[in-house]
Design a protein around this motif. Sequence first.
Motif, PDB file in Angstrom:
ATOM      1  N   SER A   1       0.834  -1.212   0.000  1.00  0.00           N
ATOM      2  CA  SER A   1       0.000   0.000   0.000  1.00  0.00           C
ATOM      3  C   SER A   1       0.864   1.255   0.000  1.00  0.00           C
ATOM      4  CB  SER A   1      -0.923   0.006   1.220  1.00  0.00           C
ATOM      5  OG  SER A   1      -1.845  -1.057   1.174  1.00  0.00           O
ATOM      6  N   GLU A   2       1.949   1.220   0.762  1.00  0.00           N
ATOM      7  CA  GLU A   2       2.867   2.368   0.799  1.00  0.00           C
ATOM      8  C   GLU A   2       3.487   2.600  -0.579  1.00  0.00           C
ATOM      9  OE1 GLU A   2       5.769   1.792   3.845  1.00  0.00           O
ATOM     10  OE2 GLU A   2       4.297   1.776   5.459  1.00  0.00           O
ATOM     11  N   ALA A   3       3.832   1.515  -1.255  1.00  0.00           N
ATOM     12  CA  ALA A   3       4.418   1.632  -2.593  1.00  0.00           C
ATOM     13  C   ALA A   3       3.425   2.270  -3.562  1.00  0.00           C
ATOM     14  CB  ALA A   3       4.844   0.259  -3.098  1.00  0.00           C
ATOM     15  N   ILE A   4       2.192   1.806  -3.524  1.00  0.00           N
ATOM     16  CA  ILE A   4       1.159   2.352  -4.412  1.00  0.00           C
ATOM     17  C   ILE A   4       0.928   3.823  -4.112  1.00  0.00           C
ATOM     18  CG2 ILE A   4      -1.289   2.222  -5.003  1.00  0.00           C
ATOM     19  CD1 ILE A   4      -1.048  -0.848  -4.508  1.00  0.00           C
ATOM     20  N   ALA A   5       0.869   4.175  -2.825  1.00  0.00           N
ATOM     21  CA  ALA A   5       0.660   5.566  -2.428  1.00  0.00           C
ATOM     22  C   ALA A   5       1.834   6.456  -2.842  1.00  0.00           C
ATOM     23  CB  ALA A   5       0.450   5.652  -0.918  1.00  0.00           C
ATOM     24  N   ALA A   6       3.032   5.869  -2.919  1.00  0.00           N
ATOM     25  CA  ALA A   6       4.227   6.623  -3.296  1.00  0.00           C
ATOM     26  C   ALA A   6       4.438   6.655  -4.808  1.00  0.00           C
ATOM     27  CB  ALA A   6       5.453   6.020  -2.613  1.00  0.00           C
ATOM     28  N   ASN A   7       3.455   6.150  -5.573  1.00  0.00           N
ATOM     29  CA  ASN A   7       3.521   6.136  -7.041  1.00  0.00           C
ATOM     30  C   ASN A   7       4.619   5.232  -7.596  1.00  0.00           C
ATOM     31  OD1 ASN A   7       1.353   7.978  -7.397  1.00  0.00           O
ATOM     32  ND2 ASN A   7       2.739   9.688  -6.989  1.00  0.00           N
ATOM     33  N   VAL A   8       4.960   4.207  -6.834  1.00  0.00           N
ATOM     34  CA  VAL A   8       5.892   3.189  -7.327  1.00  0.00           C
ATOM     35  C   VAL A   8       5.200   2.398  -8.433  1.00  0.00           C
ATOM     36  CG1 VAL A   8       7.193   1.112  -6.710  1.00  0.00           C
ATOM     37  CG2 VAL A   8       7.031   3.032  -5.087  1.00  0.00           C
ATOM     38  N   PHE A   9       5.899   2.125  -9.533  1.00  0.00           N
ATOM     39  CA  PHE A   9       5.287   1.337 -10.601  1.00  0.00           C
ATOM     40  C   PHE A   9       6.174   0.199 -11.091  1.00  0.00           C
ATOM     41  CE2 PHE A   9       7.118   5.218 -12.468  1.00  0.00           C
ATOM     42  CZ  PHE A   9       8.057   4.681 -13.342  1.00  0.00           C
ATOM     43  N   GLY A  10       7.329   0.024 -10.469  1.00  0.00           N
ATOM     44  CA  GLY A  10       8.214  -1.076 -10.843  1.00  0.00           C
ATOM     45  C   GLY A  10       9.236  -1.303  -9.747  1.00  0.00           C
ATOM     46  N   VAL A  11      10.000  -2.382  -9.878  1.00  0.00           N
ATOM     47  CA  VAL A  11      11.035  -2.694  -8.886  1.00  0.00           C
ATOM     48  C   VAL A  11      12.338  -3.053  -9.594  1.00  0.00           C
ATOM     49  CG1 VAL A  11       9.437  -3.464  -7.097  1.00  0.00           C
ATOM     50  CG2 VAL A  11      10.259  -5.124  -8.776  1.00  0.00           C
ATOM     51  N   PRO A  12      13.458  -2.812  -8.896  1.00  0.00           N
ATOM     52  CA  PRO A  12      13.564  -2.196  -7.576  1.00  0.00           C
ATOM     53  C   PRO A  12      13.288  -0.698  -7.641  1.00  0.00           C
ATOM     54  CG  PRO A  12      15.748  -2.496  -8.494  1.00  0.00           C
ATOM     55  CD  PRO A  12      14.795  -3.153  -9.444  1.00  0.00           C
ATOM     56  N   TRP A  13      12.859  -0.166  -6.527  1.00  0.00           N
ATOM     57  CA  TRP A  13      12.539   1.264  -6.423  1.00  0.00           C
ATOM     58  C   TRP A  13      13.170   1.771  -5.142  1.00  0.00           C
ATOM     59  CZ3 TRP A  13       9.091   3.856  -9.876  1.00  0.00           C
ATOM     60  CH2 TRP A  13       8.762   5.172  -9.519  1.00  0.00           C
ATOM     61  N   TYR A  14      13.939   2.844  -5.272  1.00  0.00           N
ATOM     62  CA  TYR A  14      14.638   3.400  -4.128  1.00  0.00           C
ATOM     63  C   TYR A  14      14.157   4.836  -3.898  1.00  0.00           C
ATOM     64  CZ  TYR A  14      17.734  -0.101  -6.302  1.00  0.00           C
ATOM     65  OH  TYR A  14      18.230  -1.222  -6.919  1.00  0.00           O
ATOM     66  N   VAL A  15      14.037   5.235  -2.644  1.00  0.00           N
ATOM     67  CA  VAL A  15      13.661   6.606  -2.304  1.00  0.00           C
ATOM     68  C   VAL A  15      14.675   7.135  -1.299  1.00  0.00           C
ATOM     69  CG1 VAL A  15      11.893   8.148  -1.397  1.00  0.00           C
ATOM     70  CG2 VAL A  15      11.210   6.083  -2.649  1.00  0.00           C
TER      71      VAL A  15
END
Length: 200
Positions: free
Chosen positions: A165-179
């Motif tokens: 849910s956090e990923a979706i809320a952060a507009n993540v659309f693929g992996v790996p994803w770093y912030v």
Amino acid sequence: MSKVCEYYFAPQSPWSYFGHARLIELAKRYEVQIDMKPIDLSQLYNAAGGLPLAKRPPQRQAYRLVELRRWSEHLGVPLNPQPKFPPLSGDAAAKLIIAAKLTHGTDAALALTGQIMQAFWTADCNIMDSATLIALANEAGYDGAALSKASETAAVQKTYEQFTSEAIAANVFGVPWYVVDGEPFWGQDRLEFVEAAFKK
């Protein structure tokens, strides 16, 4: 206070595998804390409009194999681009990793993640199979059966759903994803930019 790198990944992702050890090395070098968050790719794709591998057009699937071979050779990281067991779901492995994080800490969970990824992409291990995951955890020096049991608890399931849910809320659309410091980076091929963010 050290920087924090949020790390969204899926254990069955070859791109997560390619970047995993390098991220850990960079984090150690720059004393950055990794906040690891394994996520459910199927839910992510549903929310972000992505397609699972089997549903992608043939030309995209073919080029993916070219890129996997290219990056494997470039990085010197062994990888079988067409493993015996298709990477259909990482749920069981992700929840085992979360159980390891909750029980033994982030460093232990990162190490186990690397072992699971390597087993899948180089040794044709079926990481969707609980017995295989138990054996891998045992090899890593943990009580595999206990971790497997913990991975089936409501607390772990809730954490897995929360990370997704956090990923979706952060507009993540693929992996790996770093912030890092609120700035997103998609893909192991962006680790050069992640390193620059670590230096700031």
